[in-house]
Design an enzyme around this catalytic site. Structure first.
Site, PDB file in Angstrom:
ATOM      1  N   PRO A 157       0.892  -1.306  -0.038  1.00  0.00           N
ATOM      2  CG  PRO A 157      -0.150  -0.993   2.073  1.00  0.00           C
ATOM      3  CD  PRO A 157       0.695  -2.015   1.288  1.00  0.00           C
TER       4      PRO A 157
ATOM      5  CD  GLU B  37       1.258  -5.440  10.942  1.00  0.00           C
ATOM      6  OE1 GLU B  37       1.365  -4.437  10.792  1.00  0.00           O
ATOM      7  OE2 GLU B  37       0.037  -5.712  11.533  1.00  0.00           O
TER       8      GLU B  37
ATOM      9  NE  ARG C  57      -8.864  -5.636 -20.370  1.00  0.00           N
ATOM     10  CZ  ARG C  57      -9.244  -4.663 -21.119  1.00  0.00           C
ATOM     11  NH1 ARG C  57      -8.486  -3.657 -20.871  1.00  0.00           N
ATOM     12  NH2 ARG C  57     -10.324  -4.438 -21.659  1.00  0.00           N
TER      13      ARG C  57
ATOM     14  CG  ASP D 297     -10.844  -1.224 -22.636  1.00  0.00           C
ATOM     15  OD1 ASP D 297     -12.121  -1.096 -22.807  1.00  0.00           O
ATOM     16  OD2 ASP D 297     -10.254  -1.928 -22.745  1.00  0.00           O
TER      17      ASP D 297
HETATM   18  N1  SAH Z   1       1.369  -2.754   7.211  1.00  0.00           N
HETATM   19  C1  SAH Z   1       1.725  -2.598   5.866  1.00  0.00           C
HETATM   20  C2  SAH Z   1       0.430  -3.451   5.187  1.00  0.00           C
HETATM   21  C3  SAH Z   1       0.470  -4.811   5.228  1.00  0.00           C
HETATM   22  S1  SAH Z   1      -0.982  -5.500   4.352  1.00  0.00           S
HETATM   23  C4  SAH Z   1       1.606  -1.140   5.779  1.00  0.00           C
HETATM   24  O1  SAH Z   1       0.784  -0.568   6.355  1.00  0.00           O
HETATM   25  O2  SAH Z   1       2.225  -0.725   4.601  1.00  0.00           O
HETATM   26  C5  SAH Z   1       0.040  -6.891   3.902  1.00  0.00           C
HETATM   27  C6  SAH Z   1       0.219  -7.085   2.574  1.00  0.00           C
HETATM   28  O3  SAH Z   1      -0.819  -6.754   1.658  1.00  0.00           O
HETATM   29  C7  SAH Z   1       1.433  -6.209   1.916  1.00  0.00           C
HETATM   30  O4  SAH Z   1       2.917  -6.427   2.375  1.00  0.00           O
HETATM   31  C8  SAH Z   1       1.234  -6.142   0.592  1.00  0.00           C
HETATM   32  O5  SAH Z   1       1.563  -7.199  -0.020  1.00  0.00           O
HETATM   33  C9  SAH Z   1      -0.618  -6.234   0.228  1.00  0.00           C
HETATM   34  N2  SAH Z   1      -1.396  -5.054   0.120  1.00  0.00           N
HETATM   35  C10 SAH Z   1      -2.091  -4.768   1.141  1.00  0.00           C
HETATM   36  N3  SAH Z   1      -2.684  -3.691   0.601  1.00  0.00           N
HETATM   37  C11 SAH Z   1      -2.004  -3.340  -0.653  1.00  0.00           C
HETATM   38  C12 SAH Z   1      -2.521  -2.289  -1.726  1.00  0.00           C
HETATM   39  N4  SAH Z   1      -3.300  -1.426  -1.383  1.00  0.00           N
HETATM   40  N5  SAH Z   1      -1.548  -2.446  -2.802  1.00  0.00           N
HETATM   41  C13 SAH Z   1      -0.834  -3.436  -2.985  1.00  0.00           C
HETATM   42  N6  SAH Z   1      -0.729  -4.363  -1.978  1.00  0.00           N
HETATM   43  C14 SAH Z   1      -1.254  -4.496  -0.779  1.00  0.00           C
END
Ligand code: SAH
Length: 273
Positions: free
Chosen positions: A89, A134, A171, A186
């Site tokens: 994220p 995490e 795609r 698209d």
């Molecule tokens: N504690 C971390 C979040 C971990 S969520 C933080 O706050 O940054 C667990 C996993 O889910 C992440 O390592 C990632 O691989 C995935 N993930 C969660 N949300 C995501 C998002 N919006 N985009 C991409 N990967 C995501």
């Protein structure tokens, strides 16, 4: 183009990839996808992939060892350097433009010119790392080429993001979607939302419609007049974008006709204001 996906839940990736357009593309050899169980790169009897965070606090962190071994094995298997995408994220936002860059295509659908600032990554062997808990030990980031987020929300794992990225890139690859014009039209491909679509029947009634006239398909679409239909679709695409996502228009590549339509539509709203 190859994709290697590293996950502790291979079934979460394998099952969705078996169906639909992407499934067909993989079966046809248009793209080569391998799913790797992170646990098979552990060295202990319990196949542990995570550990407690240094400094304390809640949750578990993915250990670097198994991921590094997975990357080494994949690189040896592919026999070429990898482009490692970490799902997170905290990454750069994954958009249609990012999908085009990863696919090595320009917004118009053709190959990206070598002088383009968003040059395709070549040779193209992507690894998608799916986090859990995490997230990753920070040192894993050093082996990542890039870090991508699919949006400002937090999921329980990187499997859905990996599927989203793979699907959006796949795609765009030649031959994956039968009709390449449909990909070019698209939403987002040129910074415009797609025009509305209708199919049979031409008029529709349903029980809850009480008192309202039957829902009809716009007449122009039934006219058989291709020039008018093309113009109507352009107008609808521009109007929708202006109404729903005006932010996209700043970066859109509009042809002259679309620019003129936009000026007209903006003029009309300005007069109303
Ligand atoms: N504690 C971390 C979040 C971990 S969520 C933080 O706050 O940054 C667990 C996993 O889910 C992440 O390592 C990632 O691989 C995935 N993930 C969660 N949300 C995501 C998002 N919006 N985009 C991409 N990967 C995501």
């Amino acid at each position: 183009m190859t994709f290697d996906i590293v996950t502790i839940f291979p079934a979460m990736i394998e099952q969705p990839l078996a169906a639909g357009i992407v499934g067909r593309a993989i079966a046809a050899g248009l793209l080569d996808v391998k799913v790797h169980d992170l646990r098979s790169f552990t060295t202990d009897r319990h196949r542990v992939v995570d550990d407690v965070p240094y400094g304390g606090g809640p949750g578990m962190v993915l250990k670097p060892g198994p991921i590094f071994r997975a990357l080494d094995a994949i690189e040896a298997g592919r026999g070429r350097p990898l482009t490692v995408v970490l799902t997170s994220p905290q990454g750069r936002r994954f958009t249609q433009a990012e999908a085009q860059r990863l696919a090595g295509v320009s917004a118009g659908g053709g190959p990206v010119s070598p002088v383009s600032p968003v040059s395709p990554v070549s040779p193209v062997s992507y690894v998608l790392l799916c986090g859990r808990y995490e997230g990753f030990d920070e040192r894993i980031r050093e082996r990542a080429t890039e870090e991508l987020s699919i949006g400002d929300y937090v999921l329980t794992g990187g499997e859905l993001p990996a599927l989203v990225i793979l699907d959006a890139v796949a795609r765009l690859l030649p031959g994956v979607v039968g009709d390449e014009q449909s990909v070019a039209d698209d939403s987002f491909s040129r910074g415009l939302l797609d025009f509305p679509q209708y199919t049979r029947p031409a008029t529709l009634t349903w029980p809850g419609q009480a008192g309202r006239p039957p829902a009809s398909v716009p007449k122009v679409l039934l006219s058989g007049n291709h020039a008018q239909i093309r113009r109507w679709r352009k107008r609808e695409a521009v109007a929708r974008t202006l109404e729903r996502r005006p932010d996209l228009l700043a970066g859109a590549t509009l042809d002259e006709e679309e620019q003129e339509i936009l000026r007209e539509l903006k003029g009309a709203t300005d007069e109303r204001d």
